[in-house]
Design an enzyme around this catalytic site. Structure first.
Site, short mmCIF file in Angstrom:
data_model
loop_
_atom_site.label_atom_id
_atom_site.label_comp_id
_atom_site.label_asym_id
_atom_site.label_seq_id
_atom_site.Cartn_x
_atom_site.Cartn_y
_atom_site.Cartn_z
N PRO A 4 43.29 137.90 47.53
CG PRO A 4 43.36 137.84 49.93
CD PRO A 4 43.39 138.68 48.98
CB VAL A 48 39.64 129.84 49.94
CG1 VAL A 48 39.92 128.22 50.27
CG2 VAL A 48 39.73 130.68 51.53
CB CYS A 100 39.39 135.51 57.35
SG CYS A 100 38.26 134.02 56.99
CE LYS A 111 40.83 141.64 51.43
NZ LYS A 111 39.82 141.17 51.87
CG ASP A 134 29.48 143.89 46.36
OD1 ASP A 134 29.97 142.93 46.51
OD2 ASP A 134 28.45 144.26 47.10
NE ARG A 191 31.50 137.80 45.89
CZ ARG A 191 30.64 138.11 46.69
NH1 ARG A 191 29.57 137.33 46.86
NH2 ARG A 191 30.43 139.31 47.10
#
EC number: 1.3.1.90
Length: 316
Positions: free
Chosen positions: A31, A33, A115, A157, A217, A240
């Site tokens: 997930p 944003v 988060c 999570k 990572d 990412r």
């Protein structure tokens, strides 16, 4: 939008747990944003991504506002499955109400307990929940009791505690309440760019019977395989790494031009807003463009300018 789906027909829902029982490592899009919306989920599914999450949605806003529902949650009835909707919540009934709304259109929900952003923690959402195991247990139990579909997954999570015993306790309490799987981001709330504690994920995995998903990572398919070996986790979640290379799970070292073409086609078909369309391309082309090219490409200000640039320089 939800209204559009209701007018067509029920989505072709799936049981996400089937993925974890397949014997293969489950490859998951995190997930994110602004970024893990329908168009991007459609793209990564073309490149061997097994399971996708929506961006985090604040459950209270989602329940209260039809406008929030239409802007925050978009899916389609065929290709966007299995799909997990991630919610930020701090009250059991509010999470249940949100889960009930999405249940006909998604395959499960995930409670965000990871988060670390200040606003989320200040509101009682996200990573502060790892310090409230009874509340997490209560929220999972409520959803389990109020959603009739036994195949509808309920996952969480989390981030880890400095004292790992507390994390194991949280996970075991969640497991006892019927959570489907747990995604572990192997950093504490305070850690941002420090090395990920894969050893901690391994200890959590060894303490549980339900599937564990490792997160943090992971930039390449090789990284994913290594983390699976290190932790024993049944799933690997990437954020990412997929932004930089949506074809990562298919084994590509960098974004292939075919993937860029696919993104252009999908984004235009979905009417993706320019900023989102452009930002995804900036991430995807990071490794394949020179500094000089970036200076030009990153300041383009219209879809037509981007399309002209891609056509001229890359024949896309």
């Amino acid at each position: 939008m939800i209204g559009d789906i209701i007018e067509t027909q029920q989505c072709q829902l799936k049981d996400p747990m089937d993925l974890f029982h397949s014997g293969q490592v489950v490859k998951i899009c995190a997930p994110m944003v602004r970024y893990s919306k329908l168009a991007f989920r459609t793209l990564v599914r073309k490149y061997s991504c097994d399971l996708c999450y929506t961006p985090m949605i604040v459950a209270a806003d989602f329940v209260r506002s039809a406008q929030a529902r239409d802007s925050e949650f978009t899916t389609n009835k065929v290709g966007d499955h299995p799909l997990i909707v991630q919610f930020a919540a701090k009250e059991a009934q509010v999470l249940c109400d949100a889960a009930r709304i999405v249940c006909p259109f998604a395959d499960g929900i995930d409670l965000n307990c990871g988060c670390p952003q200040r606003w989320a923690m200040a509101e009682g959402y996200g990573a502060c929940l790892i310090n409230k195991p009874e509340l997490v247990r209560d929220m999972v139990r409520h959803v389990r009791n109020q959603i009739d579909n036994p195949k509808f997954s309920v996952s969480i999570k989390i981030r880890i505690h400095e004292d790992l015993k507390r994390t194991v306790d949280l996970c075991q309490k969640a497991e006892a309440t019927g959570v489907s799987w747990i995604t572990v981001h192997g950093r504490s709330v305070e850690e941002r760019h420090q090395p990920v504690h894969y050893d901690a994920i391994k200890i959590i995995k060894q303490s549980m019977s339900i599937p564990i998903v490792a997160n943090g990572d992971i930039k390449t398919l090789k990284d994913a395989e290594n983390v699976h070996q290190l932790t024993g986790a049944e799933g690997i979640m990437v954020a990412r790494g997929l932004l930089a290379n949506p074809a990562m799970f298919a084994g590509y070292e960098e974004t292939p031009l075919k993937c860029i073409q696919d993104w252009v086609d999908i984004a235009l078909e979905h009417g993706t807003p320019f900023t989102c369309f452009h930002h995804h391309l900036m991430y995807m082309m990071e490794r394949i463009t020179s500094k000089q090219e970036k200076k030009v490409f990153n300041v383009l200000s219209s879809t037509s300018a981007v399309l002209d640039y891609l056509n001229y320089h890359y024949d896309v």
